[in-house]
Design a protein around this motif. Structure first.
Motif, PDB file in Angstrom:
ATOM      1  N   GLY A 353      24.033 -75.937 -29.001  1.00 39.80           N
ATOM      2  CA  GLY A 353      24.004 -74.573 -29.506  1.00 39.80           C
ATOM      3  C   GLY A 353      25.208 -74.220 -30.363  1.00 39.80           C
ATOM      4  O   GLY A 353      26.191 -74.949 -30.430  1.00 39.80           O
ATOM      5  N   GLY A 354      25.090 -73.101 -31.041  1.00 40.11           N
ATOM      6  CA  GLY A 354      26.193 -72.627 -31.873  1.00 40.11           C
ATOM      7  C   GLY A 354      25.811 -71.326 -32.554  1.00 40.11           C
ATOM      8  O   GLY A 354      24.671 -70.885 -32.498  1.00 40.11           O
ATOM      9  N   PHE A 355      26.803 -70.707 -33.168  1.00 39.90           N
ATOM     10  CA  PHE A 355      26.568 -69.439 -33.857  1.00 39.90           C
ATOM     11  C   PHE A 355      27.176 -69.491 -35.249  1.00 39.90           C
ATOM     12  O   PHE A 355      28.204 -70.141 -35.454  1.00 39.90           O
ATOM     13  CB  PHE A 355      27.203 -68.279 -33.075  1.00 39.90           C
ATOM     14  CG  PHE A 355      26.454 -67.961 -31.815  1.00 39.90           C
ATOM     15  CD1 PHE A 355      25.480 -66.976 -31.803  1.00 39.90           C
ATOM     16  CD2 PHE A 355      26.690 -68.664 -30.648  1.00 39.90           C
ATOM     17  CE1 PHE A 355      24.764 -66.696 -30.644  1.00 39.90           C
ATOM     18  CE2 PHE A 355      25.983 -68.395 -29.488  1.00 39.90           C
ATOM     19  CZ  PHE A 355      25.019 -67.400 -29.482  1.00 39.90           C
ATOM     20  N   ILE A 380      19.332 -78.160 -29.034  1.00 42.52           N
ATOM     21  CA  ILE A 380      19.440 -77.037 -28.099  1.00 42.52           C
ATOM     22  C   ILE A 380      19.757 -75.757 -28.868  1.00 42.52           C
ATOM     23  O   ILE A 380      20.761 -75.703 -29.589  1.00 42.52           O
ATOM     24  CB  ILE A 380      20.540 -77.299 -27.058  1.00 42.52           C
ATOM     25  CG1 ILE A 380      20.188 -78.516 -26.204  1.00 42.52           C
ATOM     26  CG2 ILE A 380      20.766 -76.075 -26.186  1.00 42.52           C
ATOM     27  CD1 ILE A 380      21.271 -78.923 -25.219  1.00 42.52           C
ATOM     28  N   SER A 381      18.927 -74.755 -28.720  1.00 41.04           N
ATOM     29  CA  SER A 381      19.133 -73.426 -29.303  1.00 41.04           C
ATOM     30  C   SER A 381      19.394 -73.527 -30.812  1.00 41.04           C
ATOM     31  O   SER A 381      18.472 -73.812 -31.560  1.00 41.04           O
ATOM     32  CB  SER A 381      20.248 -72.692 -28.549  1.00 41.04           C
ATOM     33  OG  SER A 381      20.052 -71.319 -28.687  1.00 41.04           O
ATOM     34  N   MET A 382      20.634 -73.365 -31.261  1.00 47.27           N
ATOM     35  CA  MET A 382      20.918 -73.561 -32.684  1.00 47.27           C
ATOM     36  C   MET A 382      20.435 -74.944 -33.142  1.00 47.27           C
ATOM     37  O   MET A 382      19.916 -75.092 -34.255  1.00 47.27           O
ATOM     38  CB  MET A 382      22.422 -73.423 -32.915  1.00 47.27           C
ATOM     39  CG  MET A 382      22.947 -74.053 -34.172  1.00 47.27           C
ATOM     40  SD  MET A 382      22.755 -72.986 -35.583  1.00 47.27           S
ATOM     41  CE  MET A 382      24.350 -72.203 -35.602  1.00 47.27           C
ATOM     42  N   GLN A 385      16.902 -74.664 -33.905  1.00 44.68           N
ATOM     43  CA  GLN A 385      16.657 -73.904 -35.129  1.00 44.68           C
ATOM     44  C   GLN A 385      16.919 -74.757 -36.365  1.00 44.68           C
ATOM     45  O   GLN A 385      16.127 -74.757 -37.313  1.00 44.68           O
ATOM     46  CB  GLN A 385      17.510 -72.626 -35.128  1.00 44.68           C
ATOM     47  CG  GLN A 385      17.137 -71.697 -33.962  1.00 44.68           C
ATOM     48  CD  GLN A 385      18.027 -70.468 -33.839  1.00 44.68           C
ATOM     49  OE1 GLN A 385      18.982 -70.308 -34.581  1.00 44.68           O
ATOM     50  NE2 GLN A 385      17.704 -69.605 -32.896  1.00 44.68           N
ATOM     51  N   GLU A 405      20.202 -65.684 -40.180  1.00 50.88           N
ATOM     52  CA  GLU A 405      21.585 -65.768 -39.684  1.00 50.88           C
ATOM     53  C   GLU A 405      22.458 -66.537 -40.685  1.00 50.88           C
ATOM     54  O   GLU A 405      23.640 -66.264 -40.811  1.00 50.88           O
ATOM     55  CB  GLU A 405      21.605 -66.471 -38.313  1.00 50.88           C
ATOM     56  CG  GLU A 405      22.990 -66.503 -37.677  1.00 50.88           C
ATOM     57  CD  GLU A 405      23.040 -67.238 -36.328  1.00 50.88           C
ATOM     58  OE1 GLU A 405      21.997 -67.759 -35.874  1.00 50.88           O
ATOM     59  OE2 GLU A 405      24.134 -67.296 -35.743  1.00 50.88           O
ATOM     60  N   ARG A 460      20.768 -67.910 -24.288  1.00 59.99           N
ATOM     61  CA  ARG A 460      21.880 -67.183 -24.909  1.00 59.99           C
ATOM     62  C   ARG A 460      21.715 -67.276 -26.419  1.00 59.99           C
ATOM     63  O   ARG A 460      22.274 -68.138 -27.067  1.00 59.99           O
ATOM     64  CB  ARG A 460      23.236 -67.769 -24.500  1.00 59.99           C
ATOM     65  CG  ARG A 460      24.416 -66.996 -25.095  1.00 59.99           C
ATOM     66  CD  ARG A 460      25.744 -67.524 -24.601  1.00 59.99           C
ATOM     67  NE  ARG A 460      26.839 -66.735 -25.120  1.00 59.99           N
ATOM     68  CZ  ARG A 460      27.767 -67.207 -25.960  1.00 59.99           C
ATOM     69  NH1 ARG A 460      27.727 -68.468 -26.365  1.00 59.99           N
ATOM     70  NH2 ARG A 460      28.732 -66.427 -26.396  1.00 59.99           N
ATOM     71  N   HIS A 461      20.894 -66.432 -26.958  1.00 60.35           N
ATOM     72  CA  HIS A 461      20.676 -66.484 -28.405  1.00 60.35           C
ATOM     73  C   HIS A 461      20.094 -65.168 -28.887  1.00 60.35           C
ATOM     74  O   HIS A 461      19.694 -64.316 -28.087  1.00 60.35           O
ATOM     75  CB  HIS A 461      19.743 -67.642 -28.757  1.00 60.35           C
ATOM     76  CG  HIS A 461      18.358 -67.411 -28.231  1.00 60.35           C
ATOM     77  ND1 HIS A 461      17.313 -67.055 -29.021  1.00 60.35           N
ATOM     78  CD2 HIS A 461      17.864 -67.445 -26.969  1.00 60.35           C
ATOM     79  CE1 HIS A 461      16.234 -66.890 -28.293  1.00 60.35           C
ATOM     80  NE2 HIS A 461      16.550 -67.120 -27.037  1.00 60.35           N
ATOM     81  N   ARG A 462      20.052 -65.020 -30.186  1.00 60.88           N
ATOM     82  CA  ARG A 462      19.651 -63.749 -30.778  1.00 60.88           C
ATOM     83  C   ARG A 462      18.363 -63.916 -31.589  1.00 60.88           C
ATOM     84  O   ARG A 462      17.549 -63.021 -31.659  1.00 60.88           O
ATOM     85  CB  ARG A 462      20.802 -63.289 -31.679  1.00 60.88           C
ATOM     86  CG  ARG A 462      20.787 -61.860 -32.040  1.00 60.88           C
ATOM     87  CD  ARG A 462      22.118 -61.474 -32.663  1.00 60.88           C
ATOM     88  NE  ARG A 462      23.121 -61.105 -31.691  1.00 60.88           N
ATOM     89  CZ  ARG A 462      24.349 -61.644 -31.612  1.00 60.88           C
ATOM     90  NH1 ARG A 462      24.711 -62.601 -32.456  1.00 60.88           N
ATOM     91  NH2 ARG A 462      25.205 -61.242 -30.704  1.00 60.88           N
ATOM     92  N   TYR A 463      18.199 -65.062 -32.202  1.00 62.29           N
ATOM     93  CA  TYR A 463      17.052 -65.265 -33.111  1.00 62.29           C
ATOM     94  C   TYR A 463      15.922 -66.003 -32.408  1.00 62.29           C
ATOM     95  O   TYR A 463      16.154 -66.847 -31.543  1.00 62.29           O
ATOM     96  CB  TYR A 463      17.502 -66.057 -34.352  1.00 62.29           C
ATOM     97  CG  TYR A 463      18.349 -65.214 -35.276  1.00 62.29           C
ATOM     98  CD1 TYR A 463      17.762 -64.518 -36.333  1.00 62.29           C
ATOM     99  CD2 TYR A 463      19.716 -65.068 -35.060  1.00 62.29           C
ATOM    100  CE1 TYR A 463      18.526 -63.709 -37.156  1.00 62.29           C
ATOM    101  CE2 TYR A 463      20.485 -64.267 -35.880  1.00 62.29           C
ATOM    102  CZ  TYR A 463      19.885 -63.586 -36.932  1.00 62.29           C
ATOM    103  OH  TYR A 463      20.639 -62.786 -37.736  1.00 62.29           O
ATOM    104  N   HIS A 507      19.119 -72.936 -22.986  1.00 68.40           N
ATOM    105  CA  HIS A 507      20.248 -73.847 -22.730  1.00 68.40           C
ATOM    106  C   HIS A 507      20.044 -74.599 -21.414  1.00 68.40           C
ATOM    107  O   HIS A 507      20.485 -74.142 -20.360  1.00 68.40           O
ATOM    108  CB  HIS A 507      21.553 -73.054 -22.662  1.00 68.40           C
ATOM    109  CG  HIS A 507      22.020 -72.584 -23.993  1.00 68.40           C
ATOM    110  ND1 HIS A 507      22.772 -73.359 -24.838  1.00 68.40           N
ATOM    111  CD2 HIS A 507      21.802 -71.418 -24.648  1.00 68.40           C
ATOM    112  CE1 HIS A 507      23.016 -72.698 -25.952  1.00 68.40           C
ATOM    113  NE2 HIS A 507      22.438 -71.513 -25.869  1.00 68.40           N
TER     114      HIS A 507
HETATM  115  N1  GLN Z   1      22.746 -68.631 -33.431  1.00 68.23           N
HETATM  116  C1  GLN Z   1      21.455 -68.814 -32.858  1.00 68.23           C
HETATM  117  C2  GLN Z   1      20.862 -67.505 -32.328  1.00 68.23           C
HETATM  118  O1  GLN Z   1      21.561 -66.554 -32.135  1.00 68.23           O
HETATM  119  C3  GLN Z   1      21.508 -69.849 -31.762  1.00 68.23           C
HETATM  120  C4  GLN Z   1      22.419 -69.469 -30.629  1.00 68.23           C
HETATM  121  C5  GLN Z   1      22.725 -70.607 -29.720  1.00 68.23           C
HETATM  122  O2  GLN Z   1      22.773 -71.768 -30.136  1.00 68.23           O
HETATM  123  N2  GLN Z   1      22.953 -70.320 -28.492  1.00 68.23           N
HETATM  124  O3  GLN Z   1      19.698 -67.412 -32.087  1.00 68.23           O
END
Ligand code: GLN
Length: 536
Positions: A353-355, A380-382, A385, A405, A460-463, A507
């Motif tokens: 993951g990451g932001f 995972i997550s990011m 995406q 994003e 833990r994510h927004r998108y 996650h």
């Molecule tokens: N940045 C992406 C989102 O907010 C993924 C966040 C994450 O990797 N946890 O959806």
């Protein structure tokens, strides 16, 4: 009725107080006790959610959606329990609660002060943990170092708490460094004497001392510490440097840490049942295989930023009798010209993951490389995406596809912010956090891995994936194999007809345990071992 253990730190920070707390937690659990672990962090941030991974390492997430210190991850992995909001409390949160109460008029006109209002709030958090969990023992780690301005209210709360309880209800353990003079191999007890004095001047008297030092403390040093710090010699426990942190409960148990604690707490319990734990550590030290996994991220200089991911990889390695070597690959420097050099020798690739936009191109390239070279891939997550962005652009013909994003003006926003019930976009500080259910499609690879249909995972994510693009992505070769129960949210996808190309929006690393590896990590490691063997 709970009993209470407080763990303070002396001389310097970063001496592994958290691992001592969590090892004690495991030992008490192995004696049949129900244990809750919590950490007080003296900084002002409400939680570490907004802190840079460079400052703080990973943000751990509990089932009820608390964004916590990474020590809470260790707690969960060691005691194999799911903790909650009560596991991590910061100065910021304590003050926020007190100020909220003041605004609501709950103090009936009193002048609100550090003592008693802030300290009462701190003590309440200890009782909350005890009550919520019906714990036999609550272990509370006081973050920071004794003598810091910030930690004073917490130490004062411990002093009061001690005074308000019977002697055998509370044990205080002071963990401190015994430094070595470079060149002389001489260990010095003076710093520990000073930190003990400092603690005493705040009205708190430790019952036990846990020392950290580079080399073993001998009898003479032990005697000195016992004399100056007024503890019994057998109440001095060494926490040595270990290669594998899971060894520590065994080492501390051998020295009688849990024996002394239950004796002081007057708990009549069986000795710690260590068989399973010993066996696990033995296996960790005798692995037959080895796989190399590339971890592609932008914080790779700071391994703590991916702590739970790294632990999960190790757990999955153990489940497959394999050591996992991690190749740390900085996504910011990856480009089409150099990617081969970084990834050609690995057996599997993980993008965690990451932001934010920085480093995303490298992540997109990494999943493309995995896809084109049939290297087992787990996003995972990011990481999910960025993998979908690659597939959308290259296989679904959606040129310029992106997440808003990273590019607000993308012609194909394949991700969008979650909508609230009124259909408005929700902005700012609005992450989807904590446990949410997910249903798996039968016959899928992930279903075979989990061996169940209804799962719950931490987020833990927004998108979220923009559902307008679901169909075109399916046509391009993606199978959406994990969905929210109402099917409105995408949770997991697999690339069709592919050895192992799996990614999830949640996650999974927060739920992996040393002796119960997470199914998706197990899938990655298994496929990576296969991939390695097929090359030989
Ligand atoms: N940045 C992406 C989102 O907010 C993924 C966040 C994450 O990797 N946890 O959806």
């Amino acid at each position: 009725m709970s009993k209470y253990v407080f763990i303070t730190g002396g001389v310097v920070s970063g001496i592994g107080k958290g691992i001592v707390a969590t090892s004690l937690g495991r030992l008490l659990k192995n004696r049949g006790l129900k244990v809750f672990l919590q950490k007080f962090d003296p900084y002002i941030n409400f939680d570490p959610g907004t802190m840079s991974p460079y400052q703080h390492g990973e943000v751990f997430v509990t089932k009820d959606g608390a964004e916590t210190d990474l020590d809470i991850g260790h707690y969960e992995r060691f005691i194999d329990e799911e903790l909650t909001q009560n596991a991590n409390i910061t100065t910021g949160r304590v003050y926020m609660n007190v100020i909220d109460k003041e605004r609501r008029g709950e103090y009936n006109g009193a002048t609100v002060q550090v003592v008693p209002h802030i300290t009462d709030e701190i003590k309440q958090k200890i009782y909350d943990a005890s009550k919520e969990y019906e714990a036999d023992v609550v272990i509370t780690e006081i973050g920071g170092t004794v003598g810091d301005i910030e930690s004073l209210p917490f130490i004062e709360a411990v002093r009061q708490f001690h005074g308000e309880h019977e002697k055998d209800d509370v044990v205080i353990i002071h963990t401190a460094l015994v430094p070595e003079i470079p060149g002389s191999d001489e260990l010095k007890t003076k710093p520990i004497q000073h930190s003990y004095k400092q603690l005493m001047s705040l009205g708190v008297k430790p019952n036990m001392i846990v020392t950290r030092s580079n080399s073993k403390i001998d009898q003479e040093i032990r005697k000195k510490i016992a004399m100056f710090c007024d503890v019994r010699e057998h109440a001095i426990i060494e926490s040595p440097n270990v290669e594998n942190i899971y060894e520590l409960p065994i080492i501390l148990n051998r020295q009688g840490l849990d024996d002394y604690v239950v004796h002081k707490l007057n708990l009549d319990v069986r000795p710690a049942e260590m068989h399973e734990w010993n066996e696990m550590v033995f296996k960790q030290q005798h692995l037959s295989h080895k796989v190399k996994i590339a971890l592609v991220g932008k914080y790779v200089q700071l391994h703590d930023a991916y702590l739970s991911v790294v632990e999960s990889l190790k757990h999955a390695g153990l489940a497959h009798d394999s050591e996992v070597e991690i190749d740390w690959v900085n996504s910011e420097i990856l480009n089409p010209e150099n990617i081969d050099e970084y990834l050609k020798n690995v057996d599997g690739i993980i993008v965690p993951g990451g932001f934010g936009a920085r480093g995303t191109n490298g992540k997109i390239l990494a999943s493309k490389y995995a896809r084109e070279n049939k290297i087992p891939f787990f996003g995972i997550s990011m990481g999910m995406q960025t993998a979908i962005i690659d597939i959308a652009r290259e296989l679904a013909g959606l040129e310029g596809a992106n997440s808003p994003e990273f590019d607000e003006n993308t012609p194909h926003p394949i991700f969008s912010l979650m909508e609230n019930h009124d259909g408005e976009e929700v902005l700012g500080g609005t992450l989807r956090l904590g446990d949410y259910p997910c249903q798996l499609v039968e016959g899928s690879k992930v279903h075979a891995l989990y061996q169940e249909t209804d799962i719950v995972e931490r987020h833990r994510h927004r998108y979220e994936l923009n559902n307008d693009y679901r169909e075109v992505l399916e046509k391009a070769g993606i199978d959406f194999v994990g969905l929210s129960p109402d099917e409105s949210l995408i949770e997991i996808f697999e690339l069709r007809d592919y050895p192992f190309f799996v990614a999830c929006q949640f996650h999974p690393e927060f739920k992996s345990r040393p002796n119960r590896a997470h199914p998706l990590f197990k899938g990655l490691i298994e496929a990576s071992i296969q991939n390695k063997l097929s090359k030989q």
